[in-house]
Design an enzyme around this catalytic site. Structure first.
Site, PDB file in Angstrom:
ATOM      1  N   PRO A 167       0.853  -1.194   0.000  1.00  9.30           N
ATOM      2  CA  PRO A 167       0.000   0.000   0.000  1.00  9.30           C
ATOM      3  C   PRO A 167       0.885   1.239   0.000  1.00  9.30           C
ATOM      4  O   PRO A 167       1.856   1.309   0.753  1.00  9.30           O
ATOM      5  CB  PRO A 167      -0.765  -0.121   1.324  1.00  9.30           C
ATOM      6  CG  PRO A 167       0.081  -0.972   2.210  1.00  9.30           C
ATOM      7  CD  PRO A 167       0.850  -1.892   1.301  1.00  9.30           C
TER       8      PRO A 167
ATOM      9  N   CYS B 223       1.627   2.651  10.389  1.00 13.16           N
ATOM     10  CA  CYS B 223       1.891   3.981   9.813  1.00 13.16           C
ATOM     11  C   CYS B 223       2.558   4.893  10.851  1.00 13.16           C
ATOM     12  O   CYS B 223       2.070   5.037  11.975  1.00 13.16           O
ATOM     13  CB  CYS B 223       0.592   4.621   9.311  1.00 13.16           C
ATOM     14  SG  CYS B 223       0.918   6.231   8.566  1.00 13.16           S
TER      15      CYS B 223
ATOM     16  N   LYS C 117      -1.025  -5.282   9.051  1.00 17.81           N
ATOM     17  CA  LYS C 117       0.329  -4.893   8.648  1.00 17.81           C
ATOM     18  C   LYS C 117       0.980  -4.181   9.822  1.00 17.81           C
ATOM     19  O   LYS C 117       0.442  -3.199  10.337  1.00 17.81           O
ATOM     20  CB  LYS C 117       0.277  -3.983   7.416  1.00 17.81           C
ATOM     21  CG  LYS C 117       1.648  -3.576   6.878  1.00 17.81           C
ATOM     22  CD  LYS C 117       1.546  -3.100   5.442  1.00 17.81           C
ATOM     23  CE  LYS C 117       2.857  -2.641   4.847  1.00 17.81           C
ATOM     24  NZ  LYS C 117       3.239  -1.273   5.205  1.00 17.81           N
TER      25      LYS C 117
ATOM     26  N   ARG D  76       8.476   0.784  -2.587  1.00 14.50           N
ATOM     27  CA  ARG D  76       9.037   1.877  -3.391  1.00 14.50           C
ATOM     28  C   ARG D  76       9.716   1.425  -4.680  1.00 14.50           C
ATOM     29  O   ARG D  76       9.611   2.103  -5.700  1.00 14.50           O
ATOM     30  CB  ARG D  76      10.029   2.673  -2.526  1.00 14.50           C
ATOM     31  CG  ARG D  76       9.342   3.479  -1.444  1.00 14.50           C
ATOM     32  CD  ARG D  76      10.293   3.879  -0.365  1.00 14.50           C
ATOM     33  NE  ARG D  76      10.811   2.717   0.358  1.00 14.50           N
ATOM     34  CZ  ARG D  76      11.758   2.754   1.266  1.00 14.50           C
ATOM     35  NH1 ARG D  76      12.302   3.902   1.572  1.00 14.50           N
ATOM     36  NH2 ARG D  76      12.156   1.655   1.875  1.00 14.50           N
TER      37      ARG D  76
HETATM   38  C1  FMN Z   1       4.824   7.085  -0.157  1.00 16.57           C
HETATM   39  C2  FMN Z   1       4.542   5.922   0.756  1.00 16.57           C
HETATM   40  C3  FMN Z   1       3.243   5.703   1.178  1.00 16.57           C
HETATM   41  C4  FMN Z   1       2.959   4.619   2.036  1.00 16.57           C
HETATM   42  N1  FMN Z   1       1.663   4.401   2.413  1.00 16.57           N
HETATM   43  C5  FMN Z   1       1.374   3.317   3.197  1.00 16.57           C
HETATM   44  C6  FMN Z   1       0.026   3.023   3.559  1.00 16.57           C
HETATM   45  O1  FMN Z   1      -0.924   3.718   3.178  1.00 16.57           O
HETATM   46  N2  FMN Z   1      -0.187   1.937   4.351  1.00 16.57           N
HETATM   47  C7  FMN Z   1       0.847   1.132   4.791  1.00 16.57           C
HETATM   48  O2  FMN Z   1       0.604   0.152   5.486  1.00 16.57           O
HETATM   49  N3  FMN Z   1       2.119   1.386   4.439  1.00 16.57           N
HETATM   50  C8  FMN Z   1       2.402   2.438   3.650  1.00 16.57           C
HETATM   51  N4  FMN Z   1       3.695   2.669   3.279  1.00 16.57           N
HETATM   52  C9  FMN Z   1       4.749   1.701   3.642  1.00 16.57           C
HETATM   53  C10 FMN Z   1       4.930   0.697   2.512  1.00 16.57           C
HETATM   54  O3  FMN Z   1       3.743  -0.040   2.285  1.00 16.57           O
HETATM   55  C11 FMN Z   1       6.084  -0.287   2.826  1.00 16.57           C
HETATM   56  O4  FMN Z   1       5.782  -0.954   4.038  1.00 16.57           O
HETATM   57  C12 FMN Z   1       7.422   0.429   2.968  1.00 16.57           C
HETATM   58  O5  FMN Z   1       7.629   1.339   1.909  1.00 16.57           O
HETATM   59  C13 FMN Z   1       8.572  -0.596   3.025  1.00 16.57           C
HETATM   60  O6  FMN Z   1       8.653  -1.329   1.828  1.00 16.57           O
HETATM   61  P1  FMN Z   1       9.776  -0.996   0.716  1.00 16.57           P
HETATM   62  O7  FMN Z   1      11.097  -0.931   1.438  1.00 16.57           O
HETATM   63  O8  FMN Z   1       9.679  -2.125  -0.275  1.00 16.57           O
HETATM   64  O9  FMN Z   1       9.395   0.332   0.122  1.00 16.57           O
HETATM   65  C14 FMN Z   1       4.001   3.760   2.465  1.00 16.57           C
HETATM   66  C15 FMN Z   1       5.314   4.007   2.037  1.00 16.57           C
HETATM   67  C16 FMN Z   1       5.587   5.073   1.197  1.00 16.57           C
HETATM   68  C17 FMN Z   1       7.013   5.306   0.753  1.00 16.57           C
END
Ligand code: FMN
Length: 333
Positions: free
Chosen positions: A19, A103, A142, A228
């Protein structure tokens, strides 16, 4: 290959699109599904907003059939309100509810929601209990490691969630106080996997297909979630899915093809957003597709200065057309 089962929903692979608030709308999620994600998740939506009938919250909960299976993620701090929101979503056809317990944003934790709940195990448990009891569809959660590195609560949290009847847990292997660049601690994913028998989805720091394989090898998680790194690079999802099913992943597509995916994405986005409400986010996504392209530093500002979908699509189209395919090169010569 083991199939991943979330309640009655069986996934067709082991890669989940994370997400992403402000980025991961319906079109983004559709493109993620088309490129190998087996499950997509909406950005966090206010349970209070849903129960009060707030149009913006319901707009965020809207999905396209092409996205399914899709989880709708909700946040809040009141068990009854979270339960009511879950029930309303179930009534509108949602197949999976995801509870946000991770979050770190100030406006979310200030209300006792998101990662604040990692410091209030009783309330977290009460929310999970109430949501699970309210609906017949699967409810997932989560979480992060904890509020900070001195307060890691993974083991007791995953146990409580399993006990409450949660159908799967995503563990983002960073603490609330970590920066987004902190190296995630995948060893906690491995510990969570050992602790519960429901599927654990590992998340944090996957940038390349081989990272997905490393995460599964090191932790034995049921599936991986990518955030990301898949923005502007949705083919990473398919590459990760391939490597996890024992195949050699395809190479990154050539630039002409990548920009073709960007065009598809933006054209769909323009069609579904007649009032330009998501134009700023679309511009950001378009810029992400240019990441790593030779001369990107020249073109990204142009993209970020556009003021309509038409203009944005035109720039991406002309950039794509600069990348002549080898086939055309030989006929032109
Ligand atoms: C711009 C952005 C928005 C995000 N929005 C949410 C969200 O709405 N809900 C959530 O559980 N995590 C959110 N996250 C966290 C991501 O889902 C994920 O857990 C985090 O980016 C780590 O994964 P990655 O290292 O592959 O990016 C967000 C992260 C980013 C960068």
């Amino acid at each position: 290959m083991r199939s991943v089962r979330i309640g009655d929903v069986v996934l067709d692979g082991r890669v989940v699109m994370a997400p992403l608030a402000g980025v991961g709308g319906p079109v983004f999620r559709q493109v993620a599904r088309e490129h190998g994600a087996s499950l997509v998740v909406t950005p966090l939506i206010s349970a209070v907003g849903l129960t009060r009938g707030d149009p913006k919250s319901w707009e965020m909960a809207r999905g396209k059939p092409e996205e399914e299976p899709r989880a709708v993620q909700i946040f809040g701090s009141e068990p009854e309100i979270m339960a009511e929101a879950a029930l309303l979503l179930q009534d509108r056809g949602t197949r999976i509810i995801d509870l946000n317990f991770g979050c770190p944003a100030r406006r979310i934790v200030a209300n006792g929601s998101g990662s604040a709940l990692l410091r209030d195990g009783e309330r977290l448990r009460a929310i999970a209990d109430a949501a699970v009891k309210a609906v017949s569809i699967p409810v997932t959660a989560k979480i992060r490691l904890g509020w900070n590195r001195r307060e890691i609560v993974v083991i007791r949290t995953v146990r409580a969630l399993e006990d409450a009847g949660i159908a799967a847990i995503t563990l983002h292997a960073r603490a609330k106080s970590d920066s987004p660049a902190t190296i995630p601690s995948w060893e906690w994913i491995a510990r969570a996997v050992q602790e519960v028998s429901i599927p654990v989805i590992g998340n944090g720091g996957i940038e390349k297909p081989r990272d997905a394989k490393r995460m599964v090898d090191q932790t034995d998680c049921a599936a991986v979630m990518i955030g990301r790194a898949a923005v502007g690079r949705p083919w990473l999802l398919q590459q990760a899915a391939s490597i996890l099913s024992g195949q050699t992943p395809a190479m990154d597509p050539p630039w002409r093809q990548r920009l073709g995916v960007a065009l598809h994405h933006l054209t769909l986005q323009a069609e579904t957003d007649p009032n330009n409400q998501e134009f700023f986010s679309a511009r950001g996504v378009a810029s992400a597709y240019l990441r790593g392209m030779p001369d990107a530093r020249r073109y990204r500002p142009l993209v970020l200065r556009t003021s309509s979908y038409g203009e944005l699509i035109e720039i991406i189209r002309s950039l794509r057309n600069q990348w002549i395919s080898p086939h055309l090169l030989s006929t032109d010569a």
